[in-house]
Scaffold this active site. Structure first.
Site, PDB file in Angstrom:
ATOM      1  N   ARG A   1      25.564 -12.729  27.237  1.00 31.19           N
ATOM      2  CA  ARG A   1      26.821 -12.774  26.484  1.00 31.19           C
ATOM      3  C   ARG A   1      27.985 -13.183  27.380  1.00 31.19           C
ATOM      4  NH1 ARG A   1      23.166 -12.672  24.067  1.00 31.19           N
ATOM      5  NH2 ARG A   1      22.477 -11.382  22.332  1.00 31.19           N
TER       6      ARG A   1
ATOM      7  N   SER B   1      28.266  -7.448  16.157  1.00 31.14           N
ATOM      8  CA  SER B   1      28.046  -6.437  17.201  1.00 31.14           C
ATOM      9  C   SER B   1      29.288  -6.334  18.081  1.00 31.14           C
ATOM     10  CB  SER B   1      26.833  -6.808  18.058  1.00 31.14           C
ATOM     11  OG  SER B   1      25.663  -6.816  17.277  1.00 31.14           O
TER      12      SER B   1
ATOM     13  N   GLU C   1      32.122  -6.879  23.090  1.00 34.08           N
ATOM     14  CA  GLU C   1      31.763  -8.296  23.016  1.00 34.08           C
ATOM     15  C   GLU C   1      32.946  -9.177  22.637  1.00 34.08           C
ATOM     16  OE1 GLU C   1      28.419  -9.930  21.090  1.00 34.08           O
ATOM     17  OE2 GLU C   1      27.041  -8.347  21.679  1.00 34.08           O
TER      18      GLU C   1
END
EC number: 1.3.1.98
Length: 351
Positions: A175, A248, A344
């Site tokens: 990520r 998420s 995130e």
């Protein structure tokens, strides 16, 4: 990293206007941009370079699915809407497909499956645009964008030039990428090329996916995997059009083998996944759920009742509500497990 030869074309003008951004972020947060422009063609990028220095900051938006926007943004907001998908070429072991940065990610994945350009089906139904995908190095069900990446072109806003980057220059990690470590607004991705493997092999590392993709015992097709991923995501995750969310909200934390073993001794039900480098990825959703947060609400922000990784806007939430909830969850998880959860989404500053 190489500079792309400049194209000889007229510079399309940009005229900033005020814009309500509530419909430009999937969390549905109330946000206002006094200066907003839409980028619909590459010839506008030189004008963006000329315009950006007049503002305190440049905020580049894609689909708004991975951002937390403040109530008001003191700066210039540029949304990337560059369109286009094409097959660049093929060789014995790959299709090379290019998509412009403004293309809807799921729409692009669907087009690839429809055309027999297989390899992205595990990434179906991830919200956002193609241009935002490399920034986050999106991933799901055993596949990351980096696994299918060929190259991209990006506009260097300060340098006023197009640059082509390969995987090494993009520095992909979990990520993460080169772009997440640059000054905000320094780069605008214009297009991304993907190398989609031939022959295709399914990636079925997740048990849920194995069960859904099996069709009467036959070998799964890319279409079957695509359908399975869509079914799983729709069952587990809320539709942003119905309930405001950014998918998420936390990364799955990575820990070394010793830390994981110590945690298993205290928490036998710990959910973890081995990684190629010997570390383990802990299931952040499980950690949050075990702390009792699933389905709970704090002010106008809440935790989804089916997926503890997803923070939702219960109506009228602002950035401060979402971040207060995130901080409370981080504190509980760290106190119980000694692990710090990392968000995130990109949290855009007001100034």
């Amino acid at each position: 990293m190489s500079t792309v030869p400049a194209r000889i074309e007229p510079v399309a003008p940009l005229a900033p206007q005020a814009q309500d951004l509530r419909c430009f972020n999937t969390l549905g947060l109330a946000s206002h941009a006094p200066a907003f422009v839409a980028l619909t063609e590459p010839s506008q990028l030189p004008a963006l370079s000329a315009l950006a220095p007049r503002f305190r900051q440049l905020v580049v938006l894609g689909g708004g699915s991975n951002v937390v926007l403040p109530a008001s943004i003191d700066g210039l907001v540029a949304q990337v809407r560059l369109p286009g998908v094409r097959l660049v070429g093929q060789c014995a072991d790959a299709w090379v497909v290019e998509a412009a940065a403004g293309e809807n990610w799921h729409g692009f994945v669907t087009a690839c499956v429809d055309n027999g350009w297989d390899g992205l089906e595990n990434l179906a139904l991830i919200p956002g645009t193609v241009g935002a995908a490399p920034v986050q190095n999106i991933g799901a069900y055993g596949v990351e964008l980096a696994d299918r990446f060929h190259s991209l072109t990006a506009w260097d806003v300060k340098g006023g030039r197009w640059v082509e980057m390969g995987a090494a220059e993009c520095r992909f990690a979990y990520r993460d990428s080169f772009f997440k470590h640059q000054e905000p607004g320094a780069w605008v991705i214009g297009s991304v090329r993907f190398a989609l493997p031939r022959p295709w092999q399914p990636v079925l590392d997740y048990p849920d996916l194995q069960r859904h993709a099996a069709l009467d015992g036959a070998a799964p097709t890319a279409r079957a995997v695509y359908d399975a991923v869509c079914a799983i995501r729709r069952a587990k995750l809320p539709d942003p059009a119905v309930v405001g969310n950014a998918g998420s909200f936390f990364k799955n934390p990575l820990v070394d083998a010793g830390t994981r073993q110590a945690l298993l001794g205290r928490f036998p039900g710990l959910v973890s996944y081995p990684q190629p480098d010997g570390r383990y990825k802990l299931a952040a959703g499980w950690l949050i759920d075990q702390c009792g947060w699933k389905g709970r609400q704090l002010g106008a922000a809440g935790v989804h009742d089916r997926q503890a990784l997803v923070l939702v806007n219960r109506g009228g939430a602002q950035a401060r509500d979402i971040m207060a909830l995130a901080a409370a969850i981080q504190g509980d998880v760290e106190r119980r497990y000694g692990v710090r959860l990392e968000p995130e989404p990109v949290v855009v500053p007001a100034r």
